[in-house]
Design an enzyme around this catalytic site. Structure first.
Site, PDB file in Angstrom:
ATOM      1  N   ASP A  85      -6.208  12.658   7.300  1.00 40.33           N
ATOM      2  CA  ASP A  85      -5.843  11.196   5.918  1.00 40.33           C
ATOM      3  C   ASP A  85      -5.368  11.729   4.959  1.00 40.33           C
ATOM      4  O   ASP A  85      -6.140  10.668   4.071  1.00 40.33           O
ATOM      5  CB  ASP A  85      -7.433  10.742   6.340  1.00 40.33           C
ATOM      6  CG  ASP A  85      -7.829  10.983   7.576  1.00 40.33           C
ATOM      7  OD1 ASP A  85      -7.163   9.982   8.339  1.00 40.33           O
ATOM      8  OD2 ASP A  85      -9.318  11.029   8.059  1.00 40.33           O
ATOM      9  N   GLN A 101      -3.295  13.864  12.179  1.00 41.17           N
ATOM     10  CA  GLN A 101      -4.224  14.886  11.667  1.00 41.17           C
ATOM     11  C   GLN A 101      -3.863  16.026  10.940  1.00 41.17           C
ATOM     12  O   GLN A 101      -2.921  16.013   9.973  1.00 41.17           O
ATOM     13  CB  GLN A 101      -4.689  15.703  13.271  1.00 41.17           C
ATOM     14  CG  GLN A 101      -5.669  14.945  14.234  1.00 41.17           C
ATOM     15  CD  GLN A 101      -4.609  14.261  15.123  1.00 41.17           C
ATOM     16  OE1 GLN A 101      -4.024  15.074  15.615  1.00 41.17           O
ATOM     17  NE2 GLN A 101      -4.959  13.056  14.790  1.00 41.17           N
ATOM     18  N   GLY A 118      -5.247   7.415  11.968  1.00 41.98           N
ATOM     19  CA  GLY A 118      -4.973   6.016  12.134  1.00 41.98           C
ATOM     20  C   GLY A 118      -4.415   6.655  10.280  1.00 41.98           C
ATOM     21  O   GLY A 118      -4.760   7.185   9.525  1.00 41.98           O
ATOM     22  N   HIS A 119      -2.824   5.684  10.551  1.00 40.79           N
ATOM     23  CA  HIS A 119      -1.902   6.201   9.484  1.00 40.79           C
ATOM     24  C   HIS A 119      -1.847   4.589   9.079  1.00 40.79           C
ATOM     25  O   HIS A 119      -1.012   4.099   9.267  1.00 40.79           O
ATOM     26  CB  HIS A 119      -0.365   7.028  10.196  1.00 40.79           C
ATOM     27  CG  HIS A 119      -1.238   7.669  10.680  1.00 40.79           C
ATOM     28  ND1 HIS A 119       0.373   8.952  10.700  1.00 40.79           N
ATOM     29  CD2 HIS A 119      -1.708   8.920  10.617  1.00 40.79           C
ATOM     30  CE1 HIS A 119      -0.447  10.059  10.982  1.00 40.79           C
ATOM     31  NE2 HIS A 119      -1.241   9.791  11.217  1.00 40.79           N
ATOM     32  N   LYS A 149      -0.127  10.608   4.709  1.00 44.97           N
ATOM     33  CA  LYS A 149       1.276  11.121   5.945  1.00 44.97           C
ATOM     34  C   LYS A 149       1.651   9.759   6.291  1.00 44.97           C
ATOM     35  O   LYS A 149       2.800   9.403   5.993  1.00 44.97           O
ATOM     36  CB  LYS A 149       0.632  11.763   7.218  1.00 44.97           C
ATOM     37  CG  LYS A 149      -0.127  13.107   6.892  1.00 44.97           C
ATOM     38  CD  LYS A 149      -0.022  13.524   7.892  1.00 44.97           C
ATOM     39  CE  LYS A 149      -1.351  12.616   8.825  1.00 44.97           C
ATOM     40  NZ  LYS A 149      -2.958  12.644   8.781  1.00 44.97           N
TER      41      LYS A 149
HETATM   42  P1  GDP Z   1      -2.952   9.682   7.207  1.00 50.53           P
HETATM   43  O1  GDP Z   1      -3.475   9.345   7.916  1.00 50.53           O
HETATM   44  O2  GDP Z   1      -2.652  10.800   6.382  1.00 50.53           O
HETATM   45  O3  GDP Z   1      -1.782   8.737   7.993  1.00 50.53           O
HETATM   46  O4  GDP Z   1      -3.821   8.730   6.326  1.00 50.53           O
HETATM   47  P2  GDP Z   1      -4.855   7.380   5.960  1.00 50.53           P
HETATM   48  O5  GDP Z   1      -3.734   6.006   6.507  1.00 50.53           O
HETATM   49  O6  GDP Z   1      -5.840   7.721   7.060  1.00 50.53           O
HETATM   50  O7  GDP Z   1      -6.070   7.413   4.991  1.00 50.53           O
HETATM   51  C1  GDP Z   1      -4.875   7.802   3.608  1.00 50.53           C
HETATM   52  C2  GDP Z   1      -5.237   5.947   2.817  1.00 50.53           C
HETATM   53  O8  GDP Z   1      -5.231   6.467   1.476  1.00 50.53           O
HETATM   54  C3  GDP Z   1      -4.698   5.109   3.255  1.00 50.53           C
HETATM   55  O9  GDP Z   1      -6.026   3.803   2.989  1.00 50.53           O
HETATM   56  C4  GDP Z   1      -3.581   4.547   2.261  1.00 50.53           C
HETATM   57  O10 GDP Z   1      -3.349   3.014   2.004  1.00 50.53           O
HETATM   58  C5  GDP Z   1      -4.517   5.018   0.854  1.00 50.53           C
HETATM   59  N1  GDP Z   1      -3.281   5.607   0.033  1.00 50.53           N
HETATM   60  C6  GDP Z   1      -2.566   6.261  -0.145  1.00 50.53           C
HETATM   61  N2  GDP Z   1      -1.600   7.014  -1.220  1.00 50.53           N
HETATM   62  C7  GDP Z   1      -2.330   6.434  -1.619  1.00 50.53           C
HETATM   63  C8  GDP Z   1      -3.166   6.369  -3.098  1.00 50.53           C
HETATM   64  O11 GDP Z   1      -1.782   7.690  -3.939  1.00 50.53           O
HETATM   65  N3  GDP Z   1      -3.942   5.913  -3.851  1.00 50.53           N
HETATM   66  C9  GDP Z   1      -4.424   5.559  -3.745  1.00 50.53           C
HETATM   67  N4  GDP Z   1      -5.790   4.569  -4.132  1.00 50.53           N
HETATM   68  N5  GDP Z   1      -4.664   4.949  -2.016  1.00 50.53           N
HETATM   69  C10 GDP Z   1      -3.740   5.807  -0.946  1.00 50.53           C
HETATM   70  P1  IMO Z   2      -4.988  11.435  10.810  1.00 53.59           P
HETATM   71  O1  IMO Z   2      -3.960  11.553  11.767  1.00 53.59           O
HETATM   72  C1  IMO Z   2      -9.154  12.056  10.156  1.00 53.59           C
HETATM   73  C2  IMO Z   2     -10.859  14.566  13.829  1.00 53.59           C
HETATM   74  C3  IMO Z   2     -12.250  13.392  13.899  1.00 53.59           C
HETATM   75  C4  IMO Z   2     -13.054  14.958  14.423  1.00 53.59           C
HETATM   76  C5  IMO Z   2     -12.538  16.030  15.171  1.00 53.59           C
HETATM   77  C6  IMO Z   2     -11.804  15.375  16.135  1.00 53.59           C
HETATM   78  O2  IMO Z   2      -5.517   9.646  10.978  1.00 53.59           O
HETATM   79  O3  IMO Z   2      -5.186  12.459   9.884  1.00 53.59           O
HETATM   80  P2  IMO Z   2     -10.693  13.893  17.979  1.00 53.59           P
HETATM   81  O4  IMO Z   2     -10.797  12.991  18.736  1.00 53.59           O
HETATM   82  O5  IMO Z   2      -9.262  14.305  17.830  1.00 53.59           O
HETATM   83  O6  IMO Z   2     -11.367  14.709  19.361  1.00 53.59           O
HETATM   84  O7  IMO Z   2     -11.283  14.245  17.459  1.00 53.59           O
HETATM   85  O8  IMO Z   2     -10.973  15.288  14.087  1.00 53.59           O
HETATM   86  N1  IMO Z   2      -9.962  13.295  12.927  1.00 53.59           N
HETATM   87  C7  IMO Z   2      -9.347  13.375  12.603  1.00 53.59           C
HETATM   88  N2  IMO Z   2      -9.679  13.311  11.187  1.00 53.59           N
HETATM   89  N3  IMO Z   2      -8.462  12.007  10.114  1.00 53.59           N
HETATM   90  C8  IMO Z   2      -7.282  12.044  11.329  1.00 53.59           C
HETATM   91  O9  IMO Z   2      -6.066  11.666  12.201  1.00 53.59           O
HETATM   92  C9  IMO Z   2      -8.321  12.411  12.432  1.00 53.59           C
HETATM   93  N4  IMO Z   2      -8.132  13.027  14.112  1.00 53.59           N
HETATM   94  C10 IMO Z   2      -9.305  13.405  14.496  1.00 53.59           C
HETATM   95  O10 IMO Z   2     -13.248  12.885  13.667  1.00 53.59           O
HETATM   96  O11 IMO Z   2     -13.748  15.756  13.303  1.00 53.59           O
HETATM   97 MG    MG Z   3      -6.099   8.684   8.805  1.00 51.04          MG
END
Ligand code: GDP
Ligand code: IMO
Ligand code: MG
Length: 425
Positions: A12, A223, A39-40, A15
Site C-alpha cells: 500500500d 504487496q 488493491g492498487h 504503487k
Molecule cells: P498500492 O497498493 O501500493 O497501490 O497503494 P494503495 O492504492 O493500496 O494505497 C495508497 C493510497 O494512497 C491510495 O488510496 C492512493 O489514492 C493514495 N495516495 C497515493 N499517493 C498519495 C499521495 O501522495 N497523497 C495522498 N494523500 N494520497 C495518496
Molecule cells: P498491495 O499490493 C497490504 C497482507 C494482509 C496480511 C498478509 C497476508 O495493495 O500493496 P494474504 O491475503 O496475502 O495471505 O495476507 O499480507 N497483504 C497486504 N497488505 N497491501 C497488500 O497489497 C497486501 N496483500 C496482502 O493484510 O497481513
Molecule cells: Mg494496496
C-alpha cells in the site's frame, strides 16, 4: 528500458499511482505475483479506480496489460474486475489484456481454507481471506490447477476430482464442516473458462518477443518487501515473492533483461493485518495520520496500522531489491505535524541494531531509535516543483535520501496524477 516497481515497506505504498504515471513510457505492463489480495488505487480527474488483478495501466489506451504466471488468478474476481472497469468506460478485451496459461487458479475451497486456517491459528496473520495462501500452497504441493488446465475440460475434471477428494476430507475431519460438490464447481469454472479463454496465452513467449523488439516493459509488484515470503516478517507475510526476483520467476523474463528497479515508499509507514511493526504509533497520532492519509485497506477496507518512517527497514529493502531510485508517496499527509520522527536503528537489551534483524523476538520487542525533525506545517498539496516545497519538507526528503543512500526521484503530495513532483538530476 525494462523497469520493476517494488513496494519497499508492507504494501500500500502507492504503487498503483506510480505505475499509472510511469506506464506512459512503457508498452507492456505486467503483474508478476500475488493475486486479488492486492488493491492498487489510481485517481484520475477525481474518479477512483482500484485494481486487484489487472495491471493499473489498463486506463491508458495503447497499453497491453499482462497477468504473469506468478500471479494466482481468482476467475470470479477477475471477471468482476473487468465488468467494473467496463462500467467505468474502460476498454478491456483480448487486445489489451493477456493472462498466462501457467497462472494458478483460485478455487472456492482456497478461500474457505484461508479463513478456516486463520480461525485455528494461535498467531493470526490477518490475511485478506482471498485464498491466496492455500492456492500458492497447492502450486508448491504440485496439485494446483492452472489456467491451461481450466481451458481443457478433461484435465480440469481429473484435477478437480483429485483435489476435492483430499480437500473434502480436510473440511470434514479437520474443520468439521461441509465440503464442496464436484459438479457445482466444475460447472461454475467451465463458465469462467469460456469467458477467460480470449485472454489466455503463453505470456512468457509474448514478453520475450517484446524484449527482442526493444519495447519497454513495466513490472508491477504487488504487496511489499516486508510481506515477501522469504524476506518479510515471516510468518506475517503473503505467500509469494513480492521482491524484484519475483518479476523474473513470475513472468519468464531473464534478470539480465531488467534495467531499472524503482522502490516505492510512503513518507511514513503503514501495515494491514497482524505482525511486528517497530515504529507503530501508540498515541493519538494514529488517528490523525489514518484520517488524513485515508489509511483503510483498498481490498478489505480494514483500518491500516500507521507509524513513523523506518529507515532500517527501507535500507534492507533497497539492498534486497537493488533499488536505484525511490518514489516517496503521501508527503502531504505529514503537512500538519510539528515534529516528525525517523527511525534510524533499533535497540534491544542494550544492543543497537542498524541492520534489519532477522530474529523475530528482536523485531517484535526492539525499541526504535529516532531522530526528530521539525515539521513544515503548511500544505504541500498544490506544489509542483521540488524547490517550492517548504524548507523543512526538503530537509526531511534529503535526510531520508542520505540515510538510504538512494536518489529520491518522485515525491507525491496527493492522490491525483498531477500531485507529483519529479526531481531532475
Ligand atoms: P498500492 O497498493 O501500493 O497501490 O497503494 P494503495 O492504492 O493500496 O494505497 C495508497 C493510497 O494512497 C491510495 O488510496 C492512493 O489514492 C493514495 N495516495 C497515493 N499517493 C498519495 C499521495 O501522495 N497523497 C495522498 N494523500 N494520497 C495518496
Ligand atoms: P498491495 O499490493 C497490504 C497482507 C494482509 C496480511 C498478509 C497476508 O495493495 O500493496 P494474504 O491475503 O496475502 O495471505 O495476507 O499480507 N497483504 C497486504 N497488505 N497491501 C497488500 O497489497 C497486501 N496483500 C496482502 O493484510 O497481513
Ligand atoms: Mg494496496
Amino acid at each position: 528500458m525494462n523497469t520493476v516497481i517494488v513496494g519497499a515497506q508492507w504494501g500500500d505504498e502507492g504503487k498503483g499511482k506510480i505505475i499509472d504515471i510511469l506506464s506512459k513510457s512503457a508498452k507492456y505492463i505486467v503483474r508478476y505475483q500475488g493475486g486479488n489480495n492486492a488493491g492498487h488505487t489510481v485517481v484520475v480527474n477525481g474518479e477512483r479506480f482500484v485494481f486487484h488483478l489487472i495491471p493499473s495501466a489498463i486506463l491508458h489506451k495503447d497499453k497491453i496489460c499482462v497477468i504473469g504466471n506468478g500471479v494466482v488468478v481468482d476467475p470470479k474476481a477477475l471477471l468482476e474486475e473487468i465488468e467494473v472497469l467496463k462500467k467505468q468506460r474502460i476498454k478491456v478485451d483480448r487486445n489489451n489484456l493477456k493472462v498466462s496459461l501457467n497462472a494458478h487458479i483460485v478455487f472456492p475451497y482456497h478461500r474457505i481454507l484461508d479463513k478456516l486456517r486463520e480461525t485455528k491459528r494461535a498467531n493470526k496473520i490477518g490475511t485478506t481471506g482471498r485464498g491466496i495462501g492455500p492456492c500458492y500452497s497447492d502450486k508448491v504441493s504440485r496439485c494446483g490447477i492452472r489456467l491451461a488446465d481450466l481451458l481443457n475440460s478433461r484435465v480440469l475434471s481429473c484435477k478437480l476430482k483429485d483435489n476435492l477428494k483430499e480437500k473434502n476430507e480436510i473440511f470434514s475431519k479437520v474443520y468439521n464442516c461441509k465440503g464442496f460438490s464436484f459438479g457445482d464447481i466444475y460447472k461454475e469454472y467451465l463458465l469462467y473458462a469460456a469467458k477467460l479463454k480470449e485472454y489466455a496465452c503463453d505470456t512468457a513467449l509474448l514478453l520475450n518477443k517484446v524484449v527482442k523488439e526493444n519495447k519497454p516493459i513495466l513490472f508491477e509488484g504487488a504487496q511489499g518487501t516486508f510481506l515477501d515470503l522469504d524476506f518479510g516478517t515471516y510468518p506475517f507475510v503473503t505467500s509469494s515473492n513480492a521482491i524484484v526476483g519475483g518479476a523474473c520467476s513470475g513472468t519468464g523474463i531473464s534478470p539480465d533483461k531488467i534495467d531499472k528497479i524503482i522502490g516505492v515508499i510512503k513518507a511514513y509507514t503503514t501495515r494491514v493485518g497482524e505482525g511486528p511493526f517497530p515504529t507503530e504509533f501508540t498515541s493519538d497520532l494514529l488517528r490523525k495520520i489514518r484520517d488524513k492519509g485515508k489509511e483503510f485497506g483498498a481490498t478489505t477496507g480494514r483500518p491500516r496500522r500507521c507509524g513513523w518512517f523506518d529507515a532500517v527497514m527501507v535500507k534492507y529493502a533497497i539492498t534486497i531489491n537493488g533499488i536505484c531510485e525511490l518514489a516517496v508517496m503521501k508527503l502531504d499527509v505529514l503537512d500538519n505535524l510539528k515534529v516528525i520522527k525517523i527511525c534510524t536503528s533499533y535497540k534491544y537489551k542494550g544492543k543497537i541494531y542498524r541492520d534489519f534483524p532477522l530474529d523475530f523476538e528482536i523485531i517484535q520487542k526492539a525499541s526504535p531509535v529516532y531522530e526528530e525533525h521539525l515539521g513544515w506545517q503548511q500544505s504541500t498539496e498544490e506544489i509542483k516543483r521540488y524547490k517550492d516545497l517548504p524548507l523543512n519538507a526538503r530537509r526531511y526528503i534529503e535526510r531520508i535520501e542520505r540515510l538510504l543512500d538512494t536518489k529520491i526521484k518522485y515525491i507525491s503530495v496527493g492522490s491525483s496524477r498531477e500531485s507529483t513532483i519529479l526531481r531532475s538530476g
